[in-house]
Write a protein that holds these residues in place. Sequence first.
Motif, PDB file in Angstrom:
ATOM      1  N   SER A  62      -6.375  -2.881  -1.233  1.00  0.00           N
ATOM      2  CA  SER A  62      -5.648  -3.366   0.030  1.00  0.00           C
ATOM      3  C   SER A  62      -6.403  -3.676   0.622  1.00  0.00           C
ATOM      4  O   SER A  62      -5.923  -5.194   1.158  1.00  0.00           O
ATOM      5  CB  SER A  62      -4.871  -2.028   0.547  1.00  0.00           C
ATOM      6  N   GLY A  63      -6.901  -3.272   0.845  1.00  0.00           N
ATOM      7  CA  GLY A  63      -8.197  -4.491   2.011  1.00  0.00           C
ATOM      8  C   GLY A  63      -8.648  -5.388   1.602  1.00  0.00           C
ATOM      9  O   GLY A  63      -8.871  -6.803   1.638  1.00  0.00           O
ATOM     10  N   THR A  92       1.011  -1.220  -0.079  1.00  0.00           N
ATOM     11  CA  THR A  92       0.201   0.081   0.329  1.00  0.00           C
ATOM     12  C   THR A  92       0.729   1.317  -0.244  1.00  0.00           C
ATOM     13  O   THR A  92       0.320   2.571  -0.738  1.00  0.00           O
ATOM     14  CB  THR A  92      -0.828   0.324   1.346  1.00  0.00           C
ATOM     15  N   LEU A 101      -6.961   3.080  -2.945  1.00  0.00           N
ATOM     16  CA  LEU A 101      -5.917   2.254  -1.560  1.00  0.00           C
ATOM     17  C   LEU A 101      -6.280   1.686  -0.638  1.00  0.00           C
ATOM     18  O   LEU A 101      -6.439   0.338  -0.589  1.00  0.00           O
ATOM     19  CB  LEU A 101      -5.139   3.895  -1.030  1.00  0.00           C
ATOM     20  N   LYS A 102      -8.161   2.084  -0.412  1.00  0.00           N
ATOM     21  CA  LYS A 102      -8.540   1.354   0.321  1.00  0.00           C
ATOM     22  C   LYS A 102      -8.907   0.160  -0.024  1.00  0.00           C
ATOM     23  O   LYS A 102      -9.223  -1.107   0.617  1.00  0.00           O
ATOM     24  CB  LYS A 102      -9.094   2.584   1.433  1.00  0.00           C
ATOM     25  N   GLY A 103      -9.639   0.758  -1.140  1.00  0.00           N
ATOM     26  CA  GLY A 103     -10.844  -0.645  -1.979  1.00  0.00           C
ATOM     27  C   GLY A 103      -9.959  -1.800  -1.837  1.00  0.00           C
ATOM     28  O   GLY A 103     -10.143  -2.992  -1.781  1.00  0.00           O
ATOM     29  N   GLN A 106       0.712   4.386  -2.742  1.00  0.00           N
ATOM     30  CA  GLN A 106       0.327   5.377  -2.288  1.00  0.00           C
ATOM     31  C   GLN A 106       1.056   6.124  -3.415  1.00  0.00           C
ATOM     32  O   GLN A 106       1.447   7.591  -4.097  1.00  0.00           O
ATOM     33  CB  GLN A 106       0.196   5.943  -1.347  1.00  0.00           C
ATOM     34  N   LEU A 153      -7.985   7.490  -2.078  1.00  0.00           N
ATOM     35  CA  LEU A 153      -8.588   7.130  -1.003  1.00  0.00           C
ATOM     36  C   LEU A 153      -9.241   5.680  -1.750  1.00  0.00           C
ATOM     37  O   LEU A 153      -9.421   4.942  -0.727  1.00  0.00           O
ATOM     38  CB  LEU A 153      -9.329   8.140  -0.424  1.00  0.00           C
ATOM     39  N   TYR A 158     -17.304  -0.461  -6.529  1.00  0.00           N
ATOM     40  CA  TYR A 158     -16.870   0.897  -6.160  1.00  0.00           C
ATOM     41  C   TYR A 158     -16.865   1.802  -7.161  1.00  0.00           C
ATOM     42  O   TYR A 158     -16.936   1.331  -8.632  1.00  0.00           O
ATOM     43  CB  TYR A 158     -15.923   1.287  -5.910  1.00  0.00           C
TER      44      TYR A 158
END
Length: 329
Positions: free
Chosen positions: A83-84, A57, A79-81, A61, A76, A264
């Motif tokens: 990596s999770g 991540t 990165l979050k979607g 980033q 945002l 998303y």
Amino acid sequence: MKLWRAALWLFLPGMARCMEPVSLSLGAISIIAPLFSYYWFRGSPHDCKPLERAINTTALQVDFDDKIYGQHLARLVVLKGVSGFMKNKNPKKPLTLSFHGWTGTGKNYVSQILAKNIYPDGMNSQFVHQFVATLHFPHAHLIDKYKDQLQAQIRNGVKACETSIFIFDEVDKMLPGLIDAIKPFLDYYENIDGVSYRKAIFIFLSNTGGGKISELALDFWKNGKKREDIKLSDVEHHLSLSAFNKKESGFWHSSLIDKNLIDYFVPFLPLEFEHVKMCVRAELQHRGHAVNDALVTKVAKEMTFYPKEERVYSVKGCKVVTAKLDYYL
């Protein structure tokens, strides 16, 4: 001695060079075959990345910070979607991202950066599959054939690597109904005919909703608010409605939206003058040129901006920066 024998001769140990030509030929086969099989079939050890190896991540980033400008929402969400999703060893469905915004805002670039951070070869990896609507699906009368081909390519791709990436560009130009051919692969099935698609990633790139995104960004600007204050919730619902209700969207009345299979809807905001200057600087550095601030400003000012009076946003984002620099350099 034939060329291939001469080449082989250089790689053989000294004792082998004393062999008779016939023996050499037979020996060559026994030596070359295993090597050929090894290098031809083994592939790169990094080709198919297991889901357990979470994406870096921090590196992702850094890439976004260095190469993507003015897109705080896209950074945002991706990165979050992603990596999770990559950390989840047992996802219930594939990750499905839909990128929306006008041309030149970074949709393709983000998908390329993402692919590069998952597979070292990026877009050149055999496990990253890209489809361009106007290139791969141009004829309406062949839509049934396209559906079969598309399903076969996805099926074979995931069989080869469960974490395959599928990128669909120009979705707004895709034949109505075609996108529904992949609906089963995006759903919550544990497997289809013995193949699980839950660890794959699907990315859709579209201009649909670009007008709504620009309208929202302009309203924020007129009200003295920062673009960074725009939240995903401000625009995501509008994007899904626009994609579903517009026949030109590629998602028109699509079951992908109707069944909530897109995780998303990611808005790409229009780029301002300062963002275009960042693109010019980055392109100069990429070409090995010193950054000349006067040239950067000159190239940026030659771009077309809207609204006509305020000249806030670039009509083509950073799309033609490369061509403009070609002219000056």
